[in-house]
Design a protein around this motif. Structure first.
Motif, PDB file in Angstrom:
ATOM      1  N   ASP A 108      -9.722  13.448  -7.159  1.00  0.00           N
ATOM      2  CA  ASP A 108      -9.988  12.242  -7.939  1.00  0.00           C
ATOM      3  C   ASP A 108      -8.796  11.874  -8.813  1.00  0.00           C
ATOM      4  O   ASP A 108      -8.927  11.102  -9.759  1.00  0.00           O
ATOM      5  N   ARG A 109      -7.609  12.428  -8.492  1.00  0.00           N
ATOM      6  CA  ARG A 109      -6.438  12.143  -9.313  1.00  0.00           C
ATOM      7  C   ARG A 109      -5.165  12.233  -8.470  1.00  0.00           C
ATOM      8  O   ARG A 109      -5.154  12.859  -7.402  1.00  0.00           O
ATOM      9  N   MET A 110      -4.128  11.622  -8.972  1.00  0.00           N
ATOM     10  CA  MET A 110      -2.832  11.694  -8.312  1.00  0.00           C
ATOM     11  C   MET A 110      -2.203  13.060  -8.536  1.00  0.00           C
ATOM     12  O   MET A 110      -2.435  13.708  -9.558  1.00  0.00           O
ATOM     13  N   PRO A 111      -1.377  13.509  -7.590  1.00  0.00           N
ATOM     14  CA  PRO A 111      -0.787  14.843  -7.713  1.00  0.00           C
ATOM     15  C   PRO A 111       0.339  14.886  -8.746  1.00  0.00           C
ATOM     16  O   PRO A 111       0.989  13.875  -9.033  1.00  0.00           O
ATOM     17  N   ASP A 112       0.560  16.059  -9.289  1.00  0.00           N
ATOM     18  CA  ASP A 112       1.719  16.297 -10.149  1.00  0.00           C
ATOM     19  C   ASP A 112       2.894  16.731  -9.278  1.00  0.00           C
ATOM     20  O   ASP A 112       2.747  17.574  -8.396  1.00  0.00           O
ATOM     21  N   GLY A 113       4.045  16.145  -9.510  1.00  0.00           N
ATOM     22  CA  GLY A 113       5.250  16.633  -8.855  1.00  0.00           C
ATOM     23  C   GLY A 113       5.528  16.070  -7.479  1.00  0.00           C
ATOM     24  O   GLY A 113       6.527  16.455  -6.856  1.00  0.00           O
ATOM     25  N   ILE A 114       4.662  15.204  -6.954  1.00  0.00           N
ATOM     26  CA  ILE A 114       4.912  14.586  -5.655  1.00  0.00           C
ATOM     27  C   ILE A 114       4.848  13.076  -5.833  1.00  0.00           C
ATOM     28  O   ILE A 114       3.774  12.512  -6.062  1.00  0.00           O
ATOM     29  N   ALA A 115       5.988  12.431  -5.732  1.00  0.00           N
ATOM     30  CA  ALA A 115       6.036  10.979  -5.903  1.00  0.00           C
ATOM     31  C   ALA A 115       5.558  10.294  -4.625  1.00  0.00           C
ATOM     32  O   ALA A 115       5.925  10.709  -3.520  1.00  0.00           O
ATOM     33  N   PRO A 116       4.744   9.263  -4.736  1.00  0.00           N
ATOM     34  CA  PRO A 116       4.319   8.512  -3.548  1.00  0.00           C
ATOM     35  C   PRO A 116       5.518   7.917  -2.814  1.00  0.00           C
ATOM     36  O   PRO A 116       6.468   7.433  -3.447  1.00  0.00           O
ATOM     37  N   ASP A 117       5.490   7.965  -1.505  1.00  0.00           N
ATOM     38  CA  ASP A 117       6.553   7.373  -0.690  1.00  0.00           C
ATOM     39  C   ASP A 117       6.558   5.861  -0.902  1.00  0.00           C
ATOM     40  O   ASP A 117       5.584   5.181  -0.561  1.00  0.00           O
ATOM     41  N   PRO A 118       7.626   5.285  -1.439  1.00  0.00           N
ATOM     42  CA  PRO A 118       7.635   3.848  -1.717  1.00  0.00           C
ATOM     43  C   PRO A 118       7.665   2.990  -0.468  1.00  0.00           C
ATOM     44  O   PRO A 118       7.440   1.771  -0.539  1.00  0.00           O
ATOM     45  N   TYR A 119       7.951   3.608   0.692  1.00  0.00           N
ATOM     46  CA  TYR A 119       8.028   2.849   1.939  1.00  0.00           C
ATOM     47  C   TYR A 119       6.697   2.816   2.693  1.00  0.00           C
ATOM     48  O   TYR A 119       6.582   2.141   3.708  1.00  0.00           O
ATOM     49  N   VAL A 120       5.715   3.568   2.217  1.00  0.00           N
ATOM     50  CA  VAL A 120       4.375   3.498   2.820  1.00  0.00           C
ATOM     51  C   VAL A 120       3.656   2.292   2.226  1.00  0.00           C
ATOM     52  O   VAL A 120       3.564   2.151   1.002  1.00  0.00           O
ATOM     53  N   ARG A 121       3.147   1.432   3.079  1.00  0.00           N
ATOM     54  CA  ARG A 121       2.526   0.184   2.635  1.00  0.00           C
ATOM     55  C   ARG A 121       1.369  -0.167   3.550  1.00  0.00           C
ATOM     56  O   ARG A 121       1.169   0.440   4.606  1.00  0.00           O
ATOM     57  N   ARG A 122       0.636  -1.186   3.139  1.00  0.00           N
ATOM     58  CA  ARG A 122      -0.439  -1.692   3.984  1.00  0.00           C
ATOM     59  C   ARG A 122       0.140  -2.301   5.267  1.00  0.00           C
ATOM     60  O   ARG A 122       1.171  -2.972   5.243  1.00  0.00           O
ATOM     61  N   VAL A 123      -0.545  -2.040   6.371  1.00  0.00           N
ATOM     62  CA  VAL A 123      -0.156  -2.650   7.645  1.00  0.00           C
ATOM     63  C   VAL A 123      -0.628  -4.102   7.644  1.00  0.00           C
ATOM     64  O   VAL A 123      -1.780  -4.393   7.327  1.00  0.00           O
ATOM     65  N   ARG A 124       0.259  -5.011   7.991  1.00  0.00           N
ATOM     66  CA  ARG A 124      -0.097  -6.425   8.042  1.00  0.00           C
ATOM     67  C   ARG A 124      -0.868  -6.750   9.308  1.00  0.00           C
ATOM     68  O   ARG A 124      -0.772  -6.047  10.322  1.00  0.00           O
ATOM     69  N   LYS A 125      -1.616  -7.834   9.261  1.00  0.00           N
ATOM     70  CA  LYS A 125      -2.424  -8.225  10.418  1.00  0.00           C
ATOM     71  C   LYS A 125      -1.572  -8.512  11.642  1.00  0.00           C
ATOM     72  O   LYS A 125      -2.008  -8.276  12.771  1.00  0.00           O
ATOM     73  N   ASP A 126      -0.346  -9.021  11.432  1.00  0.00           N
ATOM     74  CA  ASP A 126       0.512  -9.326  12.579  1.00  0.00           C
ATOM     75  C   ASP A 126       1.228  -8.084  13.120  1.00  0.00           C
ATOM     76  O   ASP A 126       2.037  -8.185  14.041  1.00  0.00           O
ATOM     77  N   GLU A 127       0.912  -6.908  12.554  1.00  0.00           N
ATOM     78  CA  GLU A 127       1.525  -5.660  13.009  1.00  0.00           C
ATOM     79  C   GLU A 127       0.561  -4.787  13.799  1.00  0.00           C
ATOM     80  O   GLU A 127       0.823  -3.596  14.004  1.00  0.00           O
ATOM     81  N   LEU A 128      -0.524  -5.367  14.262  1.00  0.00           N
ATOM     82  CA  LEU A 128      -1.515  -4.579  15.004  1.00  0.00           C
ATOM     83  C   LEU A 128      -0.901  -3.931  16.242  1.00  0.00           C
ATOM     84  O   LEU A 128      -1.170  -2.763  16.545  1.00  0.00           O
ATOM     85  N   GLU A 129      -0.084  -4.665  16.972  1.00  0.00           N
ATOM     86  CA  GLU A 129       0.542  -4.097  18.165  1.00  0.00           C
ATOM     87  C   GLU A 129       1.544  -3.002  17.808  1.00  0.00           C
ATOM     88  O   GLU A 129       1.824  -2.132  18.637  1.00  0.00           O
ATOM     89  N   THR A 130       2.081  -3.043  16.603  1.00  0.00           N
ATOM     90  CA  THR A 130       3.006  -1.999  16.161  1.00  0.00           C
ATOM     91  C   THR A 130       2.270  -0.705  15.851  1.00  0.00           C
ATOM     92  O   THR A 130       2.727   0.388  16.211  1.00  0.00           O
ATOM     93  N   ILE A 131       1.120  -0.815  15.195  1.00  0.00           N
ATOM     94  CA  ILE A 131       0.391   0.380  14.760  1.00  0.00           C
ATOM     95  C   ILE A 131      -0.461   0.987  15.867  1.00  0.00           C
ATOM     96  O   ILE A 131      -0.728   2.194  15.863  1.00  0.00           O
ATOM     97  N   MET A 132      -0.882   0.177  16.845  1.00  0.00           N
ATOM     98  CA  MET A 132      -1.837   0.662  17.835  1.00  0.00           C
ATOM     99  C   MET A 132      -1.340   1.878  18.623  1.00  0.00           C
ATOM    100  O   MET A 132      -2.098   2.850  18.801  1.00  0.00           O
TER     101      MET A 132
END
Length: 282
Positions: A130-154
């Motif tokens: 229920d909380r964010m971790p200590d000592g591990i920064a979130p990857d800034p390049y991880v983001r929501r997949v856009r609707k026009d990227e369905l063929e990329t993620i599939m």
């Protein structure tokens, strides 16, 4: 009002009572709760029947019978009743999955009629935070997949599913249902990824089930050529930030007990084991 111990298929009018049972364990029941909150108990909308077990006129246990067979808050007598109903109906599901104790009991009763299974995963730790971790920064390049990227993620989703389950999700109906599910997650903003310079998926994960009280992270995958480079923990931290900020106060997942690298990554990000699931795959 039923006045005996019995089981029956629930109807839309049973919704409040069913939700009360599901609410007894909001983390373990998140998958089914999310479906019921959206679809109610109408079998066509729900994608399966909801069976109920009554004791002294009170609904105490459930079993979702759709693509998966899922026992919910089910004690020994409820499990026997659900097994009898499942045996009479014949196997229509691709898996039995749920809390390890009740799922194991259900499978013991069904195995003589439905066995052998293709694979049995008897202990899958259920982990929460229920909380964010200590000592591990979130990857800034991880983001929501856009609707026009369905063929990329599939392709990444298909690769993850095949690697995890042992069969391709494109079998049978050509993958129509699976593609629709991935499109639903992308469209709802619950699919996340990091792409490389060529637009290929390096890391991905989804929030597969979400209620006001808990959500469940699934489909965590690192492309084989990027494994061992430290992407998983920061990627999970990024997904967790989205989950806790935008979706629910508690995030959960379950993992195969033999997947030591994944379990170690989840522990580093702060997930703690609170129970276990079991999966029987056909």
């Amino acid at each position: 009002m039923l006045t005996q111990t019995t089981s029956r298929v629930l109807e839309p009018s049973d919704l409040d009572a069913a939700l009360a049972v599901l609410d007894r364990d909001p983390v373990a029941n998140a998958f089914v709760t999310a479906r019921v909150q959206v679809a109610g108990l109408d079998p066509w909308r729900l994608g399966g029947e909801m069976w109920g077990w009554y004791e002294d006129g009170m609904l105490t246990s459930l079993c979702y019978a759709g693509a998966n067979l899922v026992p919910i808050c089910a004690g020994p007598r409820a499990v026997r009743a659900f097994a009898d109903r499942a045996r009479r109906a014949g196997r229509r599901c691709s898996s039995i999955v749920g809390p390890a104790e009740s799922t194991a009991a259900l499978w013991r009763l069904l195995e003589p009629h439905w066995g052998p299974a293709r694979d049995i995963r008897a202990h899958q730790p259920l982990m929460v935070t229920d909380r964010m971790p200590d000592g591990i920064a979130p990857d800034p390049y991880v983001r929501r997949v856009r609707k026009d990227e369905l063929e990329t993620i599939m392709p990444a989703c298909v690769a993850m599913f095949t690697e995890e389950v042992g069969v391709s999700p494109l079998a049978g109906d050509g993958g129509l249902l699976y593609q629709a599910r991935v499109a639903e997650l992308v469209g709802s903003g619950r699919a996340f990824a990091r792409l490389d310079d060529q637009g290929r998926v390096m890391f991905k994960a989804e929030i597969g089930a979400a209620t006001a009280r808990a959500c469940q992270i699934q489909g965590v995958w690192v492309a084989p050529e990027y494994r061992g480079q430290g992407l998983a923990a920061p990627g999970m931290a990024a997904v967790l930030r989205y989950a806790l900020t935008d979706v629910a106060p508690v995030a959960s997942l379950y993992v195969n007990d033999y997947n030591t690298p994944a379990r170690r990554t989840y522990q580093r990000v702060g997930f703690q084991e609170i129970g276990a699931f079991m999966s029987v795959l056909f």
